[in-house]
Design a protein around this motif. Structure first.
Motif, PDB file in Angstrom:
ATOM      1  N   UNK A   1      31.640  17.424  34.431  1.00  0.00           N
ATOM      2  CA  UNK A   1      31.143  17.447  35.816  1.00  0.00           C
ATOM      3  C   UNK A   1      31.835  16.332  36.602  1.00  0.00           C
TER       4      UNK A   1
ATOM      5  N   UNK B   1      44.029  12.252  32.228  1.00  0.00           N
ATOM      6  CA  UNK B   1      42.587  11.962  32.213  1.00  0.00           C
ATOM      7  C   UNK B   1      41.760  13.246  32.088  1.00  0.00           C
TER       8      UNK B   1
ATOM      9  N   UNK C   1      36.295  10.276  22.159  1.00  0.00           N
ATOM     10  CA  UNK C   1      36.829  11.511  22.734  1.00  0.00           C
ATOM     11  C   UNK C   1      36.894  12.604  21.657  1.00  0.00           C
ATOM     12  N   UNK C   2      37.427  12.209  20.516  1.00  0.00           N
ATOM     13  CA  UNK C   2      37.515  13.164  19.409  1.00  0.00           C
ATOM     14  C   UNK C   2      37.352  12.418  18.092  1.00  0.00           C
TER      15      UNK C   2
ATOM     16  N   UNK D   1      31.264   6.858  37.169  1.00  0.00           N
ATOM     17  CA  UNK D   1      32.527   6.330  36.667  1.00  0.00           C
ATOM     18  C   UNK D   1      33.573   7.425  36.648  1.00  0.00           C
TER      19      UNK D   1
ATOM     20  N   UNK E   1      36.173   7.283  39.313  1.00  0.00           N
ATOM     21  CA  UNK E   1      37.284   6.332  39.144  1.00  0.00           C
ATOM     22  C   UNK E   1      38.414   6.940  38.324  1.00  0.00           C
ATOM     23  N   UNK E   2      38.040   7.921  37.482  1.00  0.00           N
ATOM     24  CA  UNK E   2      39.069   8.571  36.669  1.00  0.00           C
ATOM     25  C   UNK E   2      39.866   9.583  37.479  1.00  0.00           C
TER      26      UNK E   2
ATOM     27  N   UNK F   1      41.929  14.383  28.649  1.00  0.00           N
ATOM     28  CA  UNK F   1      41.032  13.603  27.778  1.00  0.00           C
ATOM     29  C   UNK F   1      39.585  14.092  27.899  1.00  0.00           C
ATOM     30  N   UNK F   2      39.164  14.299  29.154  1.00  0.00           N
ATOM     31  CA  UNK F   2      37.780  14.785  29.355  1.00  0.00           C
ATOM     32  C   UNK F   2      37.581  16.148  28.687  1.00  0.00           C
TER      33      UNK F   2
ATOM     34  N   UNK G   1      39.302  17.389  26.186  1.00  0.00           N
ATOM     35  CA  UNK G   1      39.316  17.247  24.722  1.00  0.00           C
ATOM     36  C   UNK G   1      37.954  16.767  24.224  1.00  0.00           C
ATOM     37  N   UNK G   2      37.395  15.813  24.999  1.00  0.00           N
ATOM     38  CA  UNK G   2      36.078  15.300  24.581  1.00  0.00           C
ATOM     39  C   UNK G   2      35.034  16.413  24.646  1.00  0.00           C
TER      40      UNK G   2
ATOM     41  N   UNK H   1      28.057  12.734  38.881  1.00  0.00           N
ATOM     42  CA  UNK H   1      26.751  12.715  38.229  1.00  0.00           C
ATOM     43  C   UNK H   1      25.745  13.415  39.112  1.00  0.00           C
TER      44      UNK H   1
ATOM     45  N   UNK I   1      28.876  18.495  29.885  1.00  0.00           N
ATOM     46  CA  UNK I   1      28.479  17.679  31.041  1.00  0.00           C
ATOM     47  C   UNK I   1      29.570  16.697  31.451  1.00  0.00           C
ATOM     48  N   UNK I   2      30.350  16.266  30.445  1.00  0.00           N
ATOM     49  CA  UNK I   2      31.391  15.278  30.733  1.00  0.00           C
ATOM     50  C   UNK I   2      32.411  15.838  31.725  1.00  0.00           C
TER      51      UNK I   2
ATOM     52  N   UNK J   1      49.019  11.173  35.741  1.00  0.00           N
ATOM     53  CA  UNK J   1      47.888  10.371  35.278  1.00  0.00           C
ATOM     54  C   UNK J   1      46.602  11.219  35.289  1.00  0.00           C
TER      55      UNK J   1
END
Lengths: 384, 758
Positions: B625, B656, A250-251, B636, B639-640, B659-660, B662-663, B628, B622-623, B652
């Motif tokens: 979106x 999530x 993630x980071x 997947x 599911x998140x 997190x997406x 941040x990524x 897919x 892209x993460x 929750x």
């Protein structure tokens, strides 16, 4: 010393070696499913694996986990596992993977550390007899270093100095006349590769870049191995492994640190998230390590059989005596695969039924070993 | 038509035919004068820019001023001829000191009276010298007025010079305020000059006092006046008139047209020549100029009064002046002495006549000056005894005099041509002994040196770009900016995407309840976050544009001060400077299109966020979106995003999505962190290509030469002095020498051709 098939592992501590072993066990078990053969860790190894699985469960509950800071390995750890037939509580085909600090190769370092002084003879013997040198690599350190200062920190973080020293020691031993006929395989295993591949639930398209970086960064190690094994060949296997298969980096966090020499450098810590809920562990390419070890054993066995067929028994025995002094690889082949171990054991059992059962288990073990060796390699895996 | 009229008309026709030939010759001599002057300037220039140099020393010995003087001599001679052949009338000048009956004679000859040609007793009354033309049909006066400048230069300045008052006032206002002394000391301060200078000072003061009366007429234009009202424009005011009214001061020239009381001539003019001894500055010079340019024949009037019955020294000097004005003709063909017998005692007349006969015209020497005794006021006598004989005389001698004047001018021109040629040979000889590169050689050498100079500095610049493109080059500023932007985006994410974590979760929960599902809200949020994040990362654009500006600034610096001089004075940024350079090269007298195009190429660097970064950054996002592209791949992500429709579920989901995000932010910053190297590689490639095209393209060599040829002075501004400038001057001397030689050859061939054709 236990008569086992040996491998040595070198890499920074907390790179995920125990997780790798856990993954190796998991994939090998998959390969062995339906065979009545198990891969069984010894007690200490099992404790480590258990602890590792517990941490993973906690992380899954937390939906996120961080990788630990990488450091040079500080202590010696031996991972012992055996391929064992169901119901056979004692015997099997034992594999021993030794992880020890690369710094111990330096006599000055050894003299400063009591543990090193005490364990070094055993270490040295293990390295000398290791069929395989396993080099785990934290893929994220290579891939996430984008600025020059980050790229400069990579060599320290991945412990290139220790790795290269170890590679030289191992390759030199493999080139000795008494080991020249034995197999030699060098496995470079980038770990936590989930983000960079798209073949295990991820969307990464960076497998070529990872391969290129590994080739570039480990070129001097490969050159050392080549240079030290002029009289033989060494199989080099590149095996990028997903030890979890369900996480994404993630980071990446680069923080300042002062290294062992007191110089300013950077530390790397990865923060991971799970790709799906609930997470399902999907190990990828970790079985390569066991496969390669089994291939070594099978190729040794094949070689013995070829020589038996080609030469007189007496000649063979002479040769066997010579190779088995000390017992080493050939002794282990003979002991575990040619029936000596079971005969010894059978003698102790003193029962025909028991002897027949033991012979059946030996045959199954040998077959499983061959099956594992023959299983097609994961498409990610390359021989360089 | 009488015989005289026919013969005089023939003279005038012949003259008229010669005019274009003379004009052409004047043009050629003007060109020669211009070239000799330029040659002199060029030689002086070489001495000025490199005084001790070889070039200056060798050329310094030449008499180039003599060449220009010779050309001026020829032009002066030609001007006399032109004045002669350009006359549409046969002009008779009337000369004589005041009070000798000159105006009276003019009245008798022209039929005008005191109103147009003032005569009188006491002070002289003629203020403006008129030219009077015979016309059977026209009658009137045409006045050409002074401009302010010509008034000050031609009327006031001579007074100042004569009176020693320094330069004339620079304008009329200064003239009106000028403080004139009460007594005229003259330039030497001698009392002896007082009788001569006193009246002059009085004249100039009168002109100053009366300025208001004529200032409005100083227009430089012309006026037509009826002859009845002409007096005020040509005569001093009468005693009872307003003293400060002097409009005649504004008149530069007066032409009067009227019917003369004669029958046998049509084209006749009378010129009132200023008299010697008149108390106006430059009287003698004016007189000579009038004799030279305006008249074919002069009548000198002398009235033998009690005090004037002898041929005096001033009379002799006047006659000498007449002789000097027409050197090629016999003065006795050119002049007549009229003994004005009106109201004179017979003994005085005889005394003068005798004096002329015995002292001026020595009987022993054969032909003497033509002397006529007649009463100037007697119009019949004037017509019969003076005008008719004079016209007959002119009909006879003018063709001969014209030939003589022309022949003399041709001789003068040929002589001056020879002198110039001789001096030019000396110039050529001196120039041949000096060796400097030709202009072309110098341009080529300069172009090569400029190209080498620019190539060296451009290579240094490209090396610097190469260093920056190296793996290990740290663009700290960029990394810090990226870290800053990443941190800002991360803070935005962690602060509940700008609205607060709790508020976000509450909004999520509300939407879950409306939609009875979590996915619609989650999808909408991911889409919003993705768009916003791409927008926020555009903040690095300023640094990309800054890098591009630095690239341009580096290029401008690498091009060096010579190229900067091409756009000197324009206080602009590097982009504008390159644009201006491209324009200069494109619009040069001989354009340099290929070099200009390379500047266009340098300006076309595209480094902005949208072009450079966004395409790769979008992949990092892209993460975010929600699904897919391939729905069958078993996303997947779903599911998140599928969470219980409860407060716990929204918390929750928040975790999530965070997190997406941040990524995505992390991956985006990783893309950006690679940008300095990519940018540096792009700029290095651009720089390398520019340097290659600018210095080594097919046309580079030729265009550098054009550039140097067109902008040499700007590129090497400090070379106005020294050997280089002297060499440049020498090349100019060579060029002018060749041109002058060509002009001389042309003049010689024409002169020979005309002589043969005649």
């Amino acid at each position: 010393m236990t008569l086992s098939f040996k491998a040595s592992m070198v890499g920074p501590s907390r790179v995920g070696k125990t997780t790798l072993l856990t993954a190796i066990l998991a994939e090998t078990e998959t390969m062995l499913s339906g065979t009545e053969i198990d891969l069984v860790p010894d007690e200490e190894t099992e404790m480590r694996i258990r602890r590792n699985r517990k941490e993973l469960r906690r992380a899954i509950e937390a939906r996120e986990f961080d990788s630990a800071s990488l450091e040079g390995s500080q202590s010696m750890v031996r991972y012992n596992v055996s391929l064992r037939a169901a119901g056979d509580r004692v015997q099997g085909i034992p594999f021993s993977i030794l992880d020890y600090p690369g710094a111990w190769l330096d006599p000055a370092e050894r003299s400063r550390r009591p543990e090193a002084r005490e364990n070094w003879p055993e270490c040295e013997a293990h390295i000398t007899e290791s069929l395989m040198l396993l080099v785990p690599v934290e893929a994220a350190v290579l891939m996430e270093a984008v600025t020059p200062v980050q790229r400069r920190a990579v060599a320290d973080l991945l412990g290139f100095e220790d790795v290269e020293a170890m590679a030289r020691k191992w390759a030199r031993a493999r080139n000795l006349p008494e080991h020249r006929e034995e197999p030699a395989v060098l496995v470079i295993a980038p770990l936590k590769c989930e983000k960079y591949f798209d073949d295990n639930g991820g969307k990464g398209r960076e497998a070529p870049r990872l391969r290129q970086l590994v080739r570039e960064k480990y070129r001097s190690m490969l050159d050392i191995v080549l240079e030290e094994t002029k009289n033989r060949t060494v199989r080099v296997v590149y095996a990028p492994i997903d030890t979890y298969g369900c996480v994404d980096l993630m980071e990446g966090e680069w923080t300042d640190r002062i290294d062992a020499d007191g110089e300013a450098s950077l530390d790397f810590k990865g923060h991971y998230r799970f790709r799906e809920i609930p997470p399902r562990i999907k190990v990828k390419a970790a079985g390569t390590v066991m496969q390669e070890l089994c291939r070594c054993v099978i190729s040794g066995q094949d070689r013995v059989e070829q020589q038996q067929a080609a030469a007189a028994k007496a000649t063979y025995n002479e040769a066997l005596e010579r190779k088995a002094e000390p017992k080493g690889f050939w002794g282990a082949i003979d002991y575990h695969l040619s029936g000596e171990a079971s005969e010894n054991k059978s003698t102790r059992l003193s029962s025909h039924k028991a002897m027949t059962t033991a012979e059946g288990r030996r045959a199954k073990l040998a077959e499983s070993l061959r099956n594992i060796a023959m299983t097609p390699a994961d498409p990610r895996v390359e021989e360089w | 038509m009488g015989d005289n009229e026919e013969r005089l008309d023939a003279v005038l026709r012949r003259r008229h035919e010669l005019l274009p030939v003379v004009d052409e010759q004047i043009d050629r001599w003007r060109r020669i004068l211009q070239l000799t002057t330029e040659l002199g300037d060029a030689v002086a220039g070489t001495q000025a820019v490199d005084p001790g140099g070889d070039i200056a020393e060798r050329l310094g010995a030449l008499d180039l001023a003599g060449m220009a003087r010779a050309a001026r001599d020829s032009l002066d001679a030609l001007a006399t001829v032109r004045g002669r052949v350009n006359r549409g009338t046969v002009n008779i000048g009337v000369s004589g000191r005041a009070r000798n009956g000159k105006s009276t004679l003019l009245q008798s000859l022209s039929g005008l009276d005191d109103q147009q040609i003032p005569s009188g007793r006491g002070q002289p009354v003629t203020a403006v010298r008129s030219r009077i033309y015979h016309s059977r049909t026209e009658r009137g006066a045409r006045l050409t007025m002074h401009t302010e400048r010509s008034f000050l230069d031609e009327v006031i300045a001579p007074y100042h010079a004569e009176l020693g008052l320094g330069p004339a006032p620079r304008d009329l206002s200064a003239f009106s305020r000028h403080s004139y002394p009460g007594v005229a000391d003259g330039p030497d301060g001698r009392d002896a000059d007082q009788p001569r200078l006193g009246p002059m000072l009085a004249r100039v003061r009168e002109a100053q006092q009366a300025l208001a009366s004529y200032r409005e007429f100083l227009t430089g234009g012309t006026r037509t006046e009826d002859l009845a009202g002409i007096r005020q424009w040509v005569a001093y005011p009468e005693a009872d008139a307003e003293p400060d009214r002097r409009p005649y001061l504004a008149v530069r020239d007066a032409q009067i047209t009227c019917a003369f009381p004669i029958e046998d001539v049509t084209a006749l003019g009378l010129v009132d020549l200023p008299g010697l001894g008149e108390l106006t500055p430059g009287a003698e010079a004016h007189h000579l100029a009038g004799l030279r340019n305006d008249i074919d024949f002069a009548i000198t009037v002398k009235r033998p009064t009690d005090t004037n019955a002898m041929w005096a020294e001033e009379d002799a000097r006047a006659l000498q002046l007449i002789g000097s004005a027409c050197e090629v003709a016999d003065p006795r063909d050119f002049a007549l002495i009229l003994v004005n017998t009106g109201e004179c005692l017979a003994e005085n007349i005889e005394a003068l006549h005798s004096d002329l006969r015995n002292r001026l015209n020595d009987p022993a020497q054969g032909r003497g000056y033509w002397v006529i005794l007649a009463d100037g006021a007697d119009r019949d006598a004037v017509r019969e005894q003076i005008l008719k004989p004079v016209l007959e005389h002119l009909a006879s001698v003018l063709p001969r005099m014209d030939e003589a004047v022309i022949a003399d001018t041709v001789a003068v021109c040929r002589d001056r041509l020879d002198r110039i040629t001789a001096e030019l040979d000396r110039v050529s000889s001196a120039v041949r002994a000096l060796s400097v590169p030709t202009s072309t050689e110098q341009t080529i050498a300069r172009a090569e040196s400029l190209r080498a100079e620019v190539a060296a500095s451009l290579q240094e610049w490209v090396d610097e770009l190469r260093t920056r493109a190296d793996n290990e080059y740290e663009d700290t500023e960029f990394y810090e900016r990226v870290a800053e932007v990443h941190q800002a985006v991360r803070d935005w994410v962690l602060s509940g995407f700008g609205e607060g974590a709790e508020e976000w979760q509450q909004r999520a929960l509300n939407r879950f309840r409306v939609d009875r599902a979590s996915l619609p809200f989650a999808s909408a949020e991911l889409n919003r976050i993705r768009v916003e994040m791409a927008r926020r990362f555009a903040a690095v654009d300023d640094l990309l544009l800054q890098r591009r500006n630095e690239y341009w600034a580096g290029l401008v610096a690498a091009l060096g001060p010579r190229f900067a001089a091409l756009i000197d004075g324009r206080d602009t940024g590097p982009q504008e400077a390159i644009t201006a350079l491209a324009a200069v090269l494109r619009d040069a007298p001989d354009p340099c299109p290929a070099l200009a195009e390379t500047f266009g190429f340098a300006l076309d660097v595209r480094l902005d966020y949208r072009t450079r970064v966004l395409p790769r950054l979008r992949r990092a996002l892209d993460v975010l979106f929600p699904e897919d592209d391939d729905p069958g791949s078993g996303s997947t992500a779903t599911t998140l995003l599928a969470v219980p429709r409860t407060a716990e579920g929204s918390a929750e989901l928040y975790g999530r999505v965070t997190q997406l995000a941040r990524q995505a932010a992390y991956d985006a910053q990783a893309v950006l962190a690679q940008e300095p190297r990519t940018t540096a590689q792009v700029l290095f490639a651009y720089g390398e290509q520019f340097e290659d095209a600018f210095v080594r393209s097919d046309s580079s060599e030729a265009e550098f030469r054009r550039l140097v040829a067109a902008f040499h002075d700007l590129l090497w501004p400090g070379e106005g002095t020294g050997p280089h400038a002297a060499a440049e001057g020498l090349r100019r001397v060579r060029r002018l020498t060749t041109e002058l030689r060509g002009s001389i050859a042309d003049e010689r061939s024409r002169t020979v051709g005309e002589r043969k054709g005649r």
